[in-house]
Write an enzyme that holds these catalytic residues in place. Structure first.
Site, PDB file in Angstrom:
ATOM      1  N   LYS A   1       6.933  15.942   0.147  1.00  0.00           N
ATOM      2  CA  LYS A   1       5.985  15.549  -0.902  1.00  0.00           C
ATOM      3  C   LYS A   1       4.561  16.022  -0.583  1.00  0.00           C
ATOM      4  CE  LYS A   1       8.896  11.592  -1.980  1.00  0.00           C
ATOM      5  NZ  LYS A   1       9.085  10.127  -1.885  1.00  0.00           N
TER       6      LYS A   1
ATOM      7  N   SER B   1      -3.451  -1.356 -10.981  1.00  0.00           N
ATOM      8  CA  SER B   1      -4.142  -2.019 -12.093  1.00  0.00           C
ATOM      9  C   SER B   1      -5.355  -2.821 -11.648  1.00  0.00           C
ATOM     10  CB  SER B   1      -3.169  -2.935 -12.836  1.00  0.00           C
ATOM     11  OG  SER B   1      -2.789  -4.043 -12.037  1.00  0.00           O
ATOM     12  N   ASN B   2      -5.288  -3.405 -10.431  1.00  0.00           N
ATOM     13  CA  ASN B   2      -6.394  -4.247  -9.979  1.00  0.00           C
ATOM     14  C   ASN B   2      -7.709  -3.480  -9.911  1.00  0.00           C
ATOM     15  OD1 ASN B   2      -5.043  -2.850  -7.877  1.00  0.00           O
ATOM     16  ND2 ASN B   2      -6.055  -4.094  -6.346  1.00  0.00           N
TER      17      ASN B   2
ATOM     18  N   ASP C   1     -10.062  -1.473   1.658  1.00  0.00           N
ATOM     19  CA  ASP C   1     -10.095  -1.889   0.257  1.00  0.00           C
ATOM     20  C   ASP C   1     -10.725  -0.756  -0.552  1.00  0.00           C
ATOM     21  OD1 ASP C   1     -10.785  -3.006  -2.212  1.00  0.00           O
ATOM     22  OD2 ASP C   1     -11.499  -4.886  -1.356  1.00  0.00           O
TER      23      ASP C   1
ATOM     24  N   ASP D   1       4.529  -7.212 -22.828  1.00  0.00           N
ATOM     25  CA  ASP D   1       4.631  -8.438 -23.639  1.00  0.00           C
ATOM     26  C   ASP D   1       4.412  -8.120 -25.112  1.00  0.00           C
ATOM     27  OD1 ASP D   1       4.897  -9.750 -21.219  1.00  0.00           O
ATOM     28  OD2 ASP D   1       2.823 -10.475 -21.178  1.00  0.00           O
TER      29      ASP D   1
ATOM     30  N   ASP E   1       6.962   2.148   0.696  1.00  0.00           N
ATOM     31  CA  ASP E   1       6.285   3.385   0.317  1.00  0.00           C
ATOM     32  C   ASP E   1       4.779   3.152   0.224  1.00  0.00           C
ATOM     33  OD1 ASP E   1       6.548   6.244  -0.837  1.00  0.00           O
ATOM     34  OD2 ASP E   1       5.299   5.213  -2.298  1.00  0.00           O
TER      35      ASP E   1
ATOM     36  N   HIS F   1       4.053   6.659  -5.446  1.00  0.00           N
ATOM     37  CA  HIS F   1       5.333   7.357  -5.348  1.00  0.00           C
ATOM     38  C   HIS F   1       5.514   8.358  -6.474  1.00  0.00           C
ATOM     39  CE1 HIS F   1       9.696   8.036  -5.726  1.00  0.00           C
ATOM     40  NE2 HIS F   1       9.618   8.046  -4.400  1.00  0.00           N
TER      41      HIS F   1
ATOM     42  N   GLU G   1       4.775  10.527   6.632  1.00  0.00           N
ATOM     43  CA  GLU G   1       6.100  10.185   6.115  1.00  0.00           C
ATOM     44  C   GLU G   1       6.406  11.000   4.863  1.00  0.00           C
ATOM     45  OE1 GLU G   1       8.209   6.336   4.120  1.00  0.00           O
ATOM     46  OE2 GLU G   1       7.382   6.012   6.132  1.00  0.00           O
TER      47      GLU G   1
ATOM     48  N   GLY H   1       8.513  -0.612   6.088  1.00  0.00           N
ATOM     49  CA  GLY H   1       9.232   0.493   5.459  1.00  0.00           C
ATOM     50  C   GLY H   1       8.861   0.744   4.018  1.00  0.00           C
TER      51      GLY H   1
END
Length: 371
Positions: free
Chosen positions: A333, A107-108, A346, A245, A320, A292, A327, A318
Site C-alpha cells: 500500500k 468525522s471528529n 492529536d 438515519d 489498521d 484503510h 505495515e 493489530g
C-alpha cells in the site's frame, strides 16, 4: 602486587564495557537542537526546528518535510523513460504534472475546528481526492445549519441526555441540530429519487455527496468547495451516522432511493491506478475506514510514494488504525522506497501546524510579488 594487577584488569574490563567506543554519527544524523527564543518569536522557524527537537516533535518535522516534498514534486524531476508518450517528453508538460494527494480524515475532525482547515485546502484545490466517514459528511452540512459548542470531557452523559445535548469529546452538539438537518435533507432525497425514476440516475455515495455540496451552497462548507472544484469525496460507510438515519427515515416516507457502492470502489481505485505518470501522496488524519480505504486504493498501483499518518492509535492490538506505515509497506500500500512517517499526536494539534508550514506557506509564497 598481584591484587593490584587484578584491580587494574577489572577496571580495564569495566572501561571496555561502559565506555564502548562509538561509531561516528557526524554527517549521517541530524544533531538535536531546540529553538532559541533569543532569536525572537518566529513561528516558521519554530516549526522548522521541530525536526531536530526529538520525539514526536521530530516526527512532526519529518511529516512537514514529507508533505513539502509531495507539493514540490514535478514529473520534470524524473528521468525521461523510453516507453513514455510524446506528451510526457514535453518539458512544459512535465513541469505541470504534480503529485496526486489523497486526504483522509475521521468525522471528529469535522466536528472540531479542523473543519475550517480542511475547507481551506479544498477551497484552494490543494488536495485531489478525499475519503471520510459519514460523520465527516453530515457534520460539515449540519454546521452550516447550526453551531457546535465547546463543553468538557467530564460532563455526565445522563445529564446531557436529559437536556438534549450530544457530546463529542469536549464538544457539544444540540439535538435540535439534527432536526434541522432532517428538515433540510429529506426534500433533497425526494428530488434525487425523482431523478432516479425520471432520468435513470444511478446514485453513488460520491455522487450523493457532490449533490449535497451543491445544495448546501455555503462557503464555510468543505463539501461546497469540493463540488465547486470537482474534487471527489468518497464515503464507503455512508449509512453509519445521522446521514444513514435520514436515509432510513426516507424509506418510510418515500421508498426506492438506491445508492450504489460498487461504482465508487471502481472510482476511487481508478483515481490511484490511473494516477500515472503522477506520484501519489497520502495524508491521513485518524484511522479506521478513511485510512484503510485510501491505502487500499493505492495498493492497486503498487503503493503510494509519500505517506503521512497523524493519529494516537497504537499498533499492539493489530488494528489498521494503529498500524505504522511500515505495515502498509508489507501489503504493497506504500512503496518500499516511499518517504513515510507517522506522528503520534492529536490531529487537532498537529495538523494546523503542518498546514501552516506546508500548504499555507507555499500559497503565501506564490502570492508574494517577485522582486
Amino acid at each position: 602486587m598481584e591484587e593490584s594487577m587484578k584491580q587494574a584488569s577489572v577496571m580495564e574490563n569495566l572501561r571496555s564495557v561502559v565506555f564502548k567506543e562509538s561509531e561516528s554519527l557526524e554527517g549521517t544524523c541530524a544533531k538535536i537542537r531546540g529553538y532559541d527564543f533569543n532569536n525572537g518569536i518566529d513561528y516558521s522557524q519554530i516549526l522548522k526546528s521541530m525536526v531536530s527537537t526529538g520525539f514526536q516533535a521530530s516526527n512532526l518535522g519529518d511529516a512537514i518535510e514529507t508533505v513539502n516534498q509531495m507539493l514540490d514534486w514535478r514529473l520534470s524531476h524524473e528521468q525521461v523513460t523510453e516507453d513514455c508518450s510524446q506528451e510526457e517528453k514535453n518539458p512544459t508538460y512535465r513541469e505541470s504534472i504534480k503529485c496526486k494527494i489523497f486526504l483522509g480524515f475521521t468525522s471528529n475532525l469535522i466536528s472540531s475546528g479542523v473543519r475550517d482547515i480542511i475547507r481551506y485546502l479544498v477551497q484552494h484545490h490543494m488536495v485531489d481526492v478525499i475519503v471520510t466517514t459519514t460523520g465527516g459528511i453530515e457534520e460539515d452540512l449540519i454546521k452550516c445549519l447550526a453551531d457546535t459548542f465547546k463543553g468538557e470531557f467530564s460532563l455526565p452523559g445522563a445529564e446531557l441526555r436529559s437536556k438534549g445535548l450530544n457530546r463529542i469529546g469536549n464538544l457539544l452538539v444540540p439535538n435540535d441540530n439534527y432536526c434541522k438537518f432532517e428538515d433540510w435533507i429529506i426534500p433533497i432525497f425526494d428530488q434525487m429519487l425523482e431523478e432516479q425514476k425520471a432520468k435513470n440516475v444511478l446514485w453513488t455515495p460520491s455522487k450523493l455527496i457532490m449533490r449535497l455540496g451543491k445544495e448546501i451552497n455555503n462557503e464555510s462548507s468543505y463539501l461546497y468547495w469540493a463540488y465547486k472544484n470537482d474534487i471527489p469525496v468518497f464515503c464507503p460507510g455512508l449509512t453509519d451516522g445521522s446521514l444513514g438515519d435520514m436515509l432510513y427515515f426516507h424509506t418510510f416516507r418515500n421508498p426506492g432511493l438506491i445508492v450504489d457502492v460498487v461504482q465508487d470502489i471502481r472510482a476511487i481505485n481508478s483515481e490511484a491506478v490511473h494516477a500515472n505518470p503522477r506520484k501519489t501522496g497520502m495524508i491521513i488524519l485518524g484511522g479506521g475506514l478513511p485510512k484503510h480505504h485510501i491505502c487500499n486504493a493505492n495498493m492497486m498501483r503498487n503503493g503510494a510514494d509519500y505517506a503521512v499518518f497523524i493519529n494516537t492509535a497504537q499498533e499492539f492490538d493489530g488494528s489498521d488504525s494503529g498500524a505504522r506505515p511500515d505495515e502498509a509497506v508489507s501489503w504493497g500500500k506504500i512503496r518500499g522506497s516511499a518517504k513515510s512517517v507517522k506522528v503520534h499526536c492529536d490531529a487537532t494539534i498537529a495538523f494546523p501546524l503542518l498546514v501552516a508550514e506546508t500548504f499555507a506557506a507555499k500559497r503565501e509564497q506564490s502570492a508574494e510579488p517577485s522582486s
